[in-house]
Design a protein around this motif. Structure first.
Motif, PDB file in Angstrom:
ATOM      1  N   VAL A  10     -28.406  23.056  44.668  1.00 33.57           N
ATOM      2  CA  VAL A  10     -27.006  22.646  44.513  1.00 33.57           C
ATOM      3  C   VAL A  10     -26.505  23.059  43.131  1.00 33.57           C
ATOM      4  CG1 VAL A  10     -27.215  20.687  46.087  1.00 33.57           C
ATOM      5  CG2 VAL A  10     -27.689  20.362  43.652  1.00 33.57           C
ATOM      6  N   PRO A  11     -25.195  23.302  42.979  1.00 28.02           N
ATOM      7  CA  PRO A  11     -24.652  23.627  41.661  1.00 28.02           C
ATOM      8  C   PRO A  11     -24.582  22.385  40.783  1.00 28.02           C
ATOM      9  CG  PRO A  11     -22.889  23.478  43.258  1.00 28.02           C
ATOM     10  CD  PRO A  11     -24.171  23.364  44.040  1.00 28.02           C
ATOM     11  N   ARG A  12     -24.519  22.587  39.478  1.00 25.33           N
ATOM     12  CA  ARG A  12     -24.438  21.454  38.557  1.00 25.33           C
ATOM     13  C   ARG A  12     -23.154  20.666  38.741  1.00 25.33           C
ATOM     14  NH1 ARG A  12     -27.699  20.778  34.270  1.00 25.33           N
ATOM     15  NH2 ARG A  12     -29.464  22.225  34.104  1.00 25.33           N
ATOM     16  N   THR A  13     -22.163  21.300  39.321  1.00 26.00           N
ATOM     17  CA  THR A  13     -20.883  20.620  39.533  1.00 26.00           C
ATOM     18  C   THR A  13     -20.860  19.804  40.828  1.00 26.00           C
ATOM     19  OG1 THR A  13     -20.052  22.641  40.592  1.00 26.00           O
ATOM     20  CG2 THR A  13     -19.588  22.357  38.228  1.00 26.00           C
ATOM     21  N   ALA A  14     -21.955  19.810  41.560  1.00 27.18           N
ATOM     22  CA  ALA A  14     -21.996  19.105  42.845  1.00 27.18           C
ATOM     23  C   ALA A  14     -21.795  17.609  42.634  1.00 27.18           C
ATOM     24  CB  ALA A  14     -23.327  19.362  43.546  1.00 27.18           C
ATOM     25  N   GLY A  15     -21.099  16.979  43.566  1.00 32.54           N
ATOM     26  CA  GLY A  15     -20.899  15.545  43.508  1.00 32.54           C
ATOM     27  C   GLY A  15     -22.134  14.792  43.955  1.00 32.54           C
ATOM     28  N   ALA A  42     -37.169  16.332  41.018  1.00 32.60           N
ATOM     29  CA  ALA A  42     -35.892  16.949  40.636  1.00 32.60           C
ATOM     30  C   ALA A  42     -34.739  15.975  40.860  1.00 32.60           C
ATOM     31  CB  ALA A  42     -35.676  18.225  41.456  1.00 32.60           C
ATOM     32  N   TYR A  43     -34.759  15.267  41.971  1.00 33.56           N
ATOM     33  CA  TYR A  43     -33.707  14.296  42.269  1.00 33.56           C
ATOM     34  C   TYR A  43     -33.710  13.171  41.237  1.00 33.56           C
ATOM     35  CZ  TYR A  43     -30.976  10.857  44.910  1.00 33.56           C
ATOM     36  OH  TYR A  43     -30.030   9.940  45.298  1.00 33.56           O
ATOM     37  N   ASP A  44     -34.888  12.684  40.869  1.00 30.49           N
ATOM     38  CA  ASP A  44     -34.988  11.615  39.870  1.00 30.49           C
ATOM     39  C   ASP A  44     -34.485  12.078  38.508  1.00 30.49           C
ATOM     40  OD1 ASP A  44     -36.020   9.839  41.703  1.00 30.49           O
ATOM     41  OD2 ASP A  44     -38.121  10.198  41.152  1.00 30.49           O
ATOM     42  N   ARG A  45     -34.766  13.329  38.154  1.00 29.32           N
ATOM     43  CA  ARG A  45     -34.287  13.860  36.869  1.00 29.32           C
ATOM     44  C   ARG A  45     -32.765  13.908  36.835  1.00 29.32           C
ATOM     45  NH1 ARG A  45     -36.889  19.454  35.706  1.00 29.32           N
ATOM     46  NH2 ARG A  45     -35.633  19.252  33.801  1.00 29.32           N
ATOM     47  N   ILE A  46     -32.160  14.324  37.941  1.00 30.47           N
ATOM     48  CA  ILE A  46     -30.695  14.369  37.994  1.00 30.47           C
ATOM     49  C   ILE A  46     -30.122  12.962  37.897  1.00 30.47           C
ATOM     50  CG2 ILE A  46     -28.703  14.940  39.448  1.00 30.47           C
ATOM     51  CD1 ILE A  46     -30.348  17.265  40.581  1.00 30.47           C
ATOM     52  N   ARG A  47     -30.735  12.019  38.571  1.00 32.20           N
ATOM     53  CA  ARG A  47     -30.257  10.630  38.499  1.00 32.20           C
ATOM     54  C   ARG A  47     -30.301  10.116  37.064  1.00 32.20           C
ATOM     55  NH1 ARG A  47     -32.579   6.098  42.111  1.00 32.20           N
ATOM     56  NH2 ARG A  47     -34.518   6.885  41.250  1.00 32.20           N
ATOM     57  N   ARG A  48     -31.412  10.391  36.374  1.00 30.73           N
ATOM     58  CA  ARG A  48     -31.531   9.924  34.986  1.00 30.73           C
ATOM     59  C   ARG A  48     -30.510  10.607  34.086  1.00 30.73           C
ATOM     60  NH1 ARG A  48     -37.090  10.421  36.172  1.00 30.73           N
ATOM     61  NH2 ARG A  48     -37.216  12.368  34.971  1.00 30.73           N
ATOM     62  N   GLN A  49     -30.310  11.916  34.317  1.00 28.83           N
ATOM     63  CA  GLN A  49     -29.345  12.650  33.493  1.00 28.83           C
ATOM     64  C   GLN A  49     -27.930  12.125  33.674  1.00 28.83           C
ATOM     65  OE1 GLN A  49     -29.847  16.753  34.625  1.00 28.83           O
ATOM     66  NE2 GLN A  49     -31.878  16.943  33.683  1.00 28.83           N
ATOM     67  N   ARG A  50     -27.641  11.597  34.873  1.00 32.07           N
ATOM     68  CA  ARG A  50     -26.286  11.116  35.160  1.00 32.07           C
ATOM     69  C   ARG A  50     -26.092   9.622  34.860  1.00 32.07           C
ATOM     70  NH1 ARG A  50     -23.398  14.267  40.139  1.00 32.07           N
ATOM     71  NH2 ARG A  50     -23.924  16.381  39.455  1.00 32.07           N
ATOM     72  N   LEU A  94     -22.626   8.149  39.390  1.00 30.66           N
ATOM     73  CA  LEU A  94     -23.998   7.673  39.485  1.00 30.66           C
ATOM     74  C   LEU A  94     -24.506   7.889  40.895  1.00 30.66           C
ATOM     75  CD1 LEU A  94     -23.829   4.286  37.551  1.00 30.66           C
ATOM     76  CD2 LEU A  94     -24.913   6.373  36.789  1.00 30.66           C
ATOM     77  N   LEU A  95     -25.763   8.348  40.981  1.00 31.63           N
ATOM     78  CA  LEU A  95     -26.380   8.541  42.288  1.00 31.63           C
ATOM     79  C   LEU A  95     -26.924   7.209  42.789  1.00 31.63           C
ATOM     80  CD1 LEU A  95     -28.273  11.863  41.618  1.00 31.63           C
ATOM     81  CD2 LEU A  95     -26.304  11.556  43.096  1.00 31.63           C
ATOM     82  N   LYS A 122     -27.192  13.907  47.094  1.00 31.49           N
ATOM     83  CA  LYS A 122     -27.954  13.021  47.974  1.00 31.49           C
ATOM     84  C   LYS A 122     -28.268  13.712  49.296  1.00 31.49           C
ATOM     85  CE  LYS A 122     -26.157   8.543  46.378  1.00 31.49           C
ATOM     86  NZ  LYS A 122     -25.330   7.366  46.769  1.00 31.49           N
ATOM     87  N   ALA A 123     -27.277  14.389  49.854  1.00 33.51           N
ATOM     88  CA  ALA A 123     -27.455  15.057  51.143  1.00 33.51           C
ATOM     89  C   ALA A 123     -28.490  16.175  51.040  1.00 33.51           C
ATOM     90  CB  ALA A 123     -26.123  15.610  51.634  1.00 33.51           C
ATOM     91  N   ALA A 124     -28.435  16.952  49.943  1.00 30.89           N
ATOM     92  CA  ALA A 124     -29.394  18.035  49.750  1.00 30.89           C
ATOM     93  C   ALA A 124     -30.804  17.475  49.617  1.00 30.89           C
ATOM     94  CB  ALA A 124     -29.025  18.847  48.511  1.00 30.89           C
ATOM     95  N   HIS A 125     -30.936  16.387  48.874  1.00 29.91           N
ATOM     96  CA  HIS A 125     -32.243  15.753  48.699  1.00 29.91           C
ATOM     97  C   HIS A 125     -32.789  15.242  50.031  1.00 29.91           C
ATOM     98  CE1 HIS A 125     -34.716  12.062  47.709  1.00 29.91           C
ATOM     99  NE2 HIS A 125     -35.412  13.037  47.159  1.00 29.91           N
ATOM    100  N   ARG A 126     -31.958  14.553  50.796  1.00 26.63           N
ATOM    101  CA  ARG A 126     -32.403  14.017  52.079  1.00 26.63           C
ATOM    102  C   ARG A 126     -32.845  15.134  53.026  1.00 26.63           C
ATOM    103  NH1 ARG A 126     -27.973  10.264  51.540  1.00 26.63           N
ATOM    104  NH2 ARG A 126     -26.685  11.689  52.787  1.00 26.63           N
TER     105      ARG A 126
END
Length: 259
Positions: free
Chosen positions: A196-201, A244-252, A258-259, A206-210
């Motif tokens: 997903v791009p960094r600009t993804a909502g 990767a999903y957890d890292r994005i959550r922490r970064q946000r 918020l995820l 969440k959908a990509a991760h699932r």
């Protein structure tokens, strides 16, 4: 019996044509055994059609890894010991099967069929199982990067296989993102790992991760008859996706989104 003993001692007749059939046909003297132990006294029964098809697909995946790895070895011009050792580590080849595996490898390397023909036959066998094809690509990437280098010739070779397997350029970049040499997977861009791009909502992430978790869950490969060696690769893939999903959550955290 190990997966290698089962495959290399009884696979030669599972394919009637194509490069896999030609390659396995070169294992002279190998008998085809579509029978399995059953009950007291080692009575034996014929495989069902379903069991025979699962056996064929397991053979196709395993021999496909060997054959395409052998062809890849020619991409950078040399087979390195570390690449061979990585293959043995990934697929737990027992000492008494090394000669057989090496024979398949050498036959594939010398075979007149191009890698495209192998890739097409494998793609046809697994056309409805994208995750299996991705695990195969992951296997080849792990072997290619074993010497801490991913040569451009190897990347182009793997990109060509990815196209035959039905992956577009974005999906290929996502697969490669989990194989950064410098620092390992934790040095990878987590957005690239999820594709997903960094600009993804948040919802898109969440959908990509699932979707990736669903596709690469080890239970799916177990249900499809894949051997433990390949289930282990799926487990590693799932851990990378979750990290990767957890890292994005922490970064946000602390941001408006918020995820």
């Amino acid at each position: 019996m190990s997966i290698w003993g089962r495959i290399l001692s009884s696979a030669a007749g599972l394919f009637s044509g194509g490069p896999l059939g030609s390659l396995l046909g070169g294992l002279a003297g190998q008998a085809v055994d579509l029978w399995s132990p059953c009950g007291p006294g080692d009575q034996r029964k014929a495989m069902t059609d379903t069991e025979a098809e699962e056996a064929k697909q397991t053979v196709a995946f395993t021999i496909g890894v060997i054959a395409l790895a052998a062809k890849m070895a020619r991409a950078d011009g040399v087979v390195k010991r570390v690449e061979v050792d990585t293959f043995k580590r990934l697929f737990r080849v027992p000492a008494d099967e090394l000669a057989n595996v090496g024979r398949v490898f050498d036959l594939a390397r010398r075979d007149t069929h191009g890698f495209e023909e192998y890739a097409r036959q494998i793609a046809n066998l697994f056309e409805d199982r994208h995750a299996v094809l991705e695990e195969l690509l992951d296997s080849l990437l792990l072997i290619a990067e074993a010497d801490d280098e991913l040569h451009e010739t190897e990347v182009e070779y793997l990109r060509a296989i990815a196209v035959i397997f039905g992956f577009d350029e974005a999906e290929f970049r996502r697969i490669v993102a989990g194989h950064h040499i410098a620092g390992g997977p934790m040095d990878s861009d987590p957005y690239a790992v999820l594709g997903v791009p960094r600009t993804a909502g948040d919802e898109a992430i969440k959908a990509a991760h699932r979707a990736l978790v669903r596709e690469h869950h080890p239970d799916r490969l177990i249900a499809q008859g894949m051997p433990q060696e390949f289930v282990n690769l799926a487990t590693q893939k799932l851990a990378l996706v979750n990290a990767a999903y957890d890292r994005i959550r922490r970064q946000r955290e602390g941001s408006a989104a918020l995820l």
